[in-house]
Each structure stands twice: as structure tokens, then as C-alpha cells.
Design a protein around this motif. Structure first.
Motif, PDB file in Angstrom:
ATOM      1  N   HIS A 153      65.270 -87.086  22.937  1.00  0.00           N
ATOM      2  CA  HIS A 153      66.263 -87.758  23.777  1.00  0.00           C
ATOM      3  C   HIS A 153      66.626 -89.119  23.177  1.00  0.00           C
ATOM      4  O   HIS A 153      67.804 -89.489  23.112  1.00  0.00           O
ATOM      5  N   GLY A 154      65.608 -89.848  22.730  1.00  0.00           N
ATOM      6  CA  GLY A 154      65.861 -91.151  22.139  1.00  0.00           C
ATOM      7  C   GLY A 154      66.652 -91.078  20.843  1.00  0.00           C
ATOM      8  O   GLY A 154      67.450 -91.968  20.539  1.00  0.00           O
ATOM      9  N   LEU A 155      66.441 -90.007  20.091  1.00  0.00           N
ATOM     10  CA  LEU A 155      67.089 -89.875  18.789  1.00  0.00           C
ATOM     11  C   LEU A 155      68.458 -89.198  18.851  1.00  0.00           C
ATOM     12  O   LEU A 155      69.352 -89.540  18.075  1.00  0.00           O
ATOM     13  N   PHE A 156      68.618 -88.239  19.762  1.00  0.00           N
ATOM     14  CA  PHE A 156      69.763 -87.341  19.676  1.00  0.00           C
ATOM     15  C   PHE A 156      70.610 -87.234  20.947  1.00  0.00           C
ATOM     16  O   PHE A 156      71.520 -86.399  20.994  1.00  0.00           O
ATOM     17  N   ALA A 157      70.322 -88.023  21.964  1.00  0.00           N
ATOM     18  CA  ALA A 157      71.133 -87.939  23.187  1.00  0.00           C
ATOM     19  C   ALA A 157      72.599 -88.176  22.854  1.00  0.00           C
ATOM     20  O   ALA A 157      72.951 -88.981  21.985  1.00  0.00           O
ATOM     21  N   SER A 158      73.482 -87.466  23.569  1.00  0.00           N
ATOM     22  CA  SER A 158      74.903 -87.476  23.252  1.00  0.00           C
ATOM     23  C   SER A 158      75.710 -87.486  24.544  1.00  0.00           C
ATOM     24  O   SER A 158      75.162 -87.295  25.642  1.00  0.00           O
ATOM     25  N   ASP A 159      77.023 -87.668  24.412  1.00  0.00           N
ATOM     26  CA  ASP A 159      77.884 -87.613  25.594  1.00  0.00           C
ATOM     27  C   ASP A 159      78.338 -86.196  25.898  1.00  0.00           C
ATOM     28  O   ASP A 159      79.134 -85.969  26.807  1.00  0.00           O
ATOM     29  N   HIS A 160      77.858 -85.224  25.119  1.00  0.00           N
ATOM     30  CA  HIS A 160      78.158 -83.835  25.429  1.00  0.00           C
ATOM     31  C   HIS A 160      76.851 -83.041  25.508  1.00  0.00           C
ATOM     32  O   HIS A 160      75.837 -83.463  24.957  1.00  0.00           O
ATOM     33  N   PRO A 161      76.848 -81.900  26.193  1.00  0.00           N
ATOM     34  CA  PRO A 161      75.604 -81.143  26.394  1.00  0.00           C
ATOM     35  C   PRO A 161      75.059 -80.600  25.074  1.00  0.00           C
ATOM     36  O   PRO A 161      75.704 -79.798  24.409  1.00  0.00           O
ATOM     37  N   ARG A 162      73.874 -81.058  24.726  1.00  0.00           N
ATOM     38  CA  ARG A 162      73.265 -80.720  23.439  1.00  0.00           C
ATOM     39  C   ARG A 162      71.843 -80.216  23.677  1.00  0.00           C
ATOM     40  O   ARG A 162      71.139 -80.684  24.571  1.00  0.00           O
ATOM     41  N   GLN A 280      68.163 -66.598  24.723  1.00  0.00           N
ATOM     42  CA  GLN A 280      68.025 -66.273  26.143  1.00  0.00           C
ATOM     43  C   GLN A 280      67.518 -67.467  26.938  1.00  0.00           C
ATOM     44  O   GLN A 280      67.970 -67.725  28.055  1.00  0.00           O
ATOM     45  N   ALA A 281      66.590 -68.242  26.347  1.00  0.00           N
ATOM     46  CA  ALA A 281      66.077 -69.424  27.033  1.00  0.00           C
ATOM     47  C   ALA A 281      67.177 -70.465  27.219  1.00  0.00           C
ATOM     48  O   ALA A 281      67.301 -71.081  28.287  1.00  0.00           O
ATOM     49  N   ILE A 282      67.994 -70.667  26.194  1.00  0.00           N
ATOM     50  CA  ILE A 282      69.087 -71.641  26.294  1.00  0.00           C
ATOM     51  C   ILE A 282      70.132 -71.175  27.305  1.00  0.00           C
ATOM     52  O   ILE A 282      70.617 -71.952  28.139  1.00  0.00           O
ATOM     53  N   GLN A 283      70.474 -69.904  27.264  1.00  0.00           N
ATOM     54  CA  GLN A 283      71.468 -69.389  28.202  1.00  0.00           C
ATOM     55  C   GLN A 283      70.987 -69.480  29.645  1.00  0.00           C
ATOM     56  O   GLN A 283      71.767 -69.778  30.558  1.00  0.00           O
ATOM     57  N   GLU A 291      76.298 -77.568  21.798  1.00  0.00           N
ATOM     58  CA  GLU A 291      75.850 -77.755  20.416  1.00  0.00           C
ATOM     59  C   GLU A 291      74.333 -77.620  20.374  1.00  0.00           C
ATOM     60  O   GLU A 291      73.639 -78.096  21.276  1.00  0.00           O
ATOM     61  N   VAL A 292      73.832 -76.983  19.341  1.00  0.00           N
ATOM     62  CA  VAL A 292      72.390 -76.887  19.109  1.00  0.00           C
ATOM     63  C   VAL A 292      72.086 -77.511  17.758  1.00  0.00           C
ATOM     64  O   VAL A 292      72.670 -77.106  16.742  1.00  0.00           O
ATOM     65  N   GLN A 310      75.632 -66.679  16.457  1.00  0.00           N
ATOM     66  CA  GLN A 310      76.349 -65.498  16.957  1.00  0.00           C
ATOM     67  C   GLN A 310      75.999 -65.211  18.414  1.00  0.00           C
ATOM     68  O   GLN A 310      76.875 -64.874  19.224  1.00  0.00           O
ATOM     69  N   LEU A 311      74.748 -65.359  18.769  1.00  0.00           N
ATOM     70  CA  LEU A 311      74.313 -65.044  20.128  1.00  0.00           C
ATOM     71  C   LEU A 311      74.797 -66.076  21.141  1.00  0.00           C
ATOM     72  O   LEU A 311      75.124 -65.726  22.282  1.00  0.00           O
ATOM     73  N   LEU A 312      74.839 -67.343  20.746  1.00  0.00           N
ATOM     74  CA  LEU A 312      75.211 -68.402  21.689  1.00  0.00           C
ATOM     75  C   LEU A 312      76.703 -68.722  21.670  1.00  0.00           C
ATOM     76  O   LEU A 312      77.247 -69.198  22.665  1.00  0.00           O
ATOM     77  N   GLY A 313      77.353 -68.532  20.537  1.00  0.00           N
ATOM     78  CA  GLY A 313      78.772 -68.838  20.450  1.00  0.00           C
ATOM     79  C   GLY A 313      79.084 -70.316  20.435  1.00  0.00           C
ATOM     80  O   GLY A 313      80.187 -70.733  20.818  1.00  0.00           O
ATOM     81  N   VAL A 314      78.113 -71.128  20.005  1.00  0.00           N
ATOM     82  CA  VAL A 314      78.335 -72.584  19.870  1.00  0.00           C
ATOM     83  C   VAL A 314      77.827 -73.003  18.492  1.00  0.00           C
ATOM     84  O   VAL A 314      77.049 -72.280  17.864  1.00  0.00           O
ATOM     85  N   PRO A 315      78.232 -74.178  18.012  1.00  0.00           N
ATOM     86  CA  PRO A 315      77.735 -74.634  16.711  1.00  0.00           C
ATOM     87  C   PRO A 315      76.216 -74.811  16.721  1.00  0.00           C
ATOM     88  O   PRO A 315      75.647 -75.389  17.650  1.00  0.00           O
ATOM     89  N   VAL A 316      75.573 -74.308  15.688  1.00  0.00           N
ATOM     90  CA  VAL A 316      74.127 -74.440  15.503  1.00  0.00           C
ATOM     91  C   VAL A 316      73.910 -74.965  14.089  1.00  0.00           C
ATOM     92  O   VAL A 316      74.279 -74.302  13.117  1.00  0.00           O
TER      93      VAL A 316
END
Length: 367
Positions: A153-162, A280-283, A291-292, A310-316
């Protein structure tokens, strides 16, 4: 804190492939800066000792302590390398954060064991050592893991869901969604079953870029059998390790579902197991993630990252895109946790581990 402070963070994870170390500078409580990083492979004999200690055996107490001493000499060696590169005296470093090597993790029984010899490490380096990070959280009713979501959280928190996905031997996620409480948990095996299988059949420590897995075909019956493991349905907070996802667990499923399958098809199925269980855990628990970002050795498994995409359909993609080498993130986390201990900061995240309250993590061994 008026003056910058230096810390060393050490990590030898579930994959048991080596030790990662970072020298980090903390400036006025801001985000730490990695000054340098180093790593060393574990001697094959030590790696085998550590793997053997993950299951019951004869003379465990003596074997565990001897392995801890040898591991600690590896820790000291990589610490000395960092100091020598920068012509630093030991007194320049405030403390070393040394997680140790997990050989048992049974929070449901109230204990966890990380092999380490922190008093010896303090003696060998002449630097204070913070170790035993998990047990205080477990004493407070938590899982003792994962400990890194607060750092993520301290290193990578963002204004979009990550989501930050750590792919070591075990996979864990940190859910960093704006205006939501920090959450995180283990999702299941990442690389350790794939590492075991390629080691058994090709004598290699890991499947570079997932190339061998990509040469095979997923076996649906085997995949379904492994995904039916009840642990996957447990709601977080939760953590796991080799106590559950060990070689015998895998061999049992193979014997039941795919006794005549080719080794490369089983490797393909193991990669799919990791991709499916993570996705599945992320979904389920991080819906809306956009973003992952991936750290740990598995960040270099391009076939695995492609399949999760492919499974999530978001940038990884690797944490490299955010300026941090994926192999350095966990070691940096233990420098951060050592810094927190030295400044009296309660660094566990009860919402993540399930602890009853926030606690200081680690035990102090003076130089």
C-alpha cells in the motif's frame, strides 16, 4: 526522524531458491529508496535440507538448527557484500530485517516456524537484527501472513483500483482500491509446484518464462481435481504454504486423475492452476480491479502473466513499470518492517491477517 536511516532487508521465500537482499534508505518517513540490491543462490544441499524440513522426519530439531546456522551465514555474506560495495561501516545500518525460512506455518494451531539464527546474524554483521515477524500477529489471533500488503500500500497505492500480486512459491494479493480498507491474502500455489515438477523431470530449478508449460496441454480432470481443494473456498483472512500444497499433494492428484499424462501436460496444468486460482480470488474479492502489478520470481514467467491477463481482461505487468524490480519488493518489505519495529510502529494489518488488534512485529537482537 531528522536524519536518513539505512536498513537491510532479507528474504528467502517459499521457493527456497536463494536469498534476496536490499539496502534501503528511509528519508523522513517517506517512501524508502533502494540504494542497492544483491542476491545469492542457496547451496543445493542446503536447499534440500530446507525442503526436507517441511515435512516430519528424524532428528528434526538438530537438523533444523544446523540448517538455520548455514542459512544465516548466507544472510551475513550478502549483507557484507552490500556494505563492501558502498564502503559502509556496519554502524551505518540501523538494523537488518530478516524474515527467515518458513518450514511450518500452522496459524490454526497457534504457531509458525521460520528458520533463522538472528543472534548469530547480529554477531556476524555487527548490526542489530529484527526477526520473527509473524509470531506476534499469530499471538493476537491472526494468520501471521501475508505481512506485505501494508508495504504494498505504501509503495503502490494509486487513484485507480489496483492489485499487487506476489508470485513466489505461494501467491498472495494486496487489494489496493481507493476509498476501501486494505485487504490481502494468500491465493494458493504460485511457482513452487511448477518448480518441483520441472526439477523432477528436467533437473532445472524453474520453468524459464513458462516455456515448458507452454509446450504442453492442460488436463481438465487434473485441473478440476486440484481446484476442488477445500482450502480455495475458505474466505480470507487466510494463508498457506508447503504444509498443504506439497509434492505429495500433487502426486496424489496425478495418480488419481492423470497417471499416464506426459510431464509437459502436467506442467501446463500446474501453470493453469496458478492462473485460475489467482484470477478467481481477484474476481471474487477484488471486483473492479483495473490493473494487476506483479512482483516475485513469478513475474518473469511470461506465459503465466499472459494467462492471468487473458482470464482477468485487465493489464497485468511487472512492478518494473512502477520503478521497482520485482525481485526486490519482498526484501524491501522486510527492511520496511524492520524500520517500523525500530520506530515503534504497529505494522500488521488486522483486516488482512485477522488479528484482533494492531501489534508491533518482530523481535530485536542488538548488535
Amino acid at each position: 526522524m531528522s536524519q536518513p536511516e539505512l536498513y537491510i532487508g532479507l528474504m528467502s521465500g517459499t521457493s527456497t531458491d536463494g536469498v534476496d537482499a536490499v539496502l534501503a534508505r528511509f528519508d523522513n518517513d517517506q517512501t524508502p529508496v533502494i540504494v542497492d540490491a544483491a542476491s545469492c543462490e542457496l547451496p543445493p544441499s542446503l536447499r534440500q535440507q530446507l525442503l526436507d524440513l517441511n515435512r516430519p522426519g528424524d532428528n528434526e530439531l538438530e537438523r533444523a538448527n544446523l540448517a538455520a546456522i548455514e542459512l544465516t551465514h548466507c544472510y551475513a555474506s550478502v549483507c557484507h557484500r552490500l556494505l563492501e560495495r558502498h564502503n559502509l561501516a556496519a554502524s551505518s545500518v540501523r538494523a537488518i530485517g530478516a524474515h527467515g525460512q518458513t518450514i511450518r506455518h500452522r496459524p490454526e494451531l497457534g504457531f509458525t516456524i521460520q528458520l533463522n539464527a538472528p543472534a548469530l546474524l547480529a554477531e556476524l554483521t555487527n548490526i542489530a537484527v529484527i526477526a520473527d515477524f509473524r509470531s506476534r500477529d499469530i499471538a493476537a489471533g491472526g494468520q501471521g501472513a501475508p505481512l506485505v500488503p501494508s508495504v504494498h500500500h505504501g509503495l503502490f497505492a494509486s487513484d485507480h483500483p489496483r492489485v499487487v500480486l506476489n508470485l513466489g512459491g505461494i501467491a498472495n494479493i494486496s487489494i489496493l482500491h481507493p476509498n476501501q480498507p486494505l485487504r490481502g491474502f494468500d491465493t494458493g500455489p504460485a511457482s513452487m509446484l511448477m518448480d518441483y515438477w520441472i526439477g523432477k523431470h528436467q533437473g532445472l530449478p524453474y520453468d524459464a518464462s513458462g516455456a515448458w508449460a507452454s509446450s504442453g496441454t492442460v488436463i481438465p480432470a487434473l485441473l478440476d481435481s486440484m481446484l476442488a481443494e477445500p482450502w480455495f473456498t475458505i474466505a480470507p483472512p487466510k494463508s498457506t504454504g508447503r504444509d498443504l500444497f506439497h509434492a505429495n499433494w500433487l502426486e496424489h492428484h496425478i495418480a488419481q486423475q492423470a497417471p499416464n499424462a506426459s510431464p509437459e501436460d502436467i506442467q501446463a496444468t500446474l501453470l493453469e492452476l496458478t492462473a485460475q486460482s489467482v484470477s478467481q480470488a481477484i474476481q471474487r474479492y477484488a471486483a473492479g480491479t483495473e490493473e494487476v502489478v506483479v512482483c516475485g520470481g513469478g513475474a518473469f514467467n511470461h506465459a503465466l502473466l499472459l494467462r492471468i491477463t487473458q482470464l482477468l481482461g485487465v493489464p497485468v505487468h511487472s512492478t518494473e513499470v512502477l520503478g521497482l524490480h520485482p525481485q526486490h519488493v519482498e526484501a524491501l518489505a522486510f527492511a520496511w518492517l524492520a524500520h517500523a519495529h525500530m520506530h515503534g510502529i504497529k505494522a500488521n494489518a488486522p483486516a488482512v491477517t485477522g488479528a484482533h488488534h494492531a501489534v508491533m512485529l518482530g523481535a530485536y537482537y542488538p548488535a
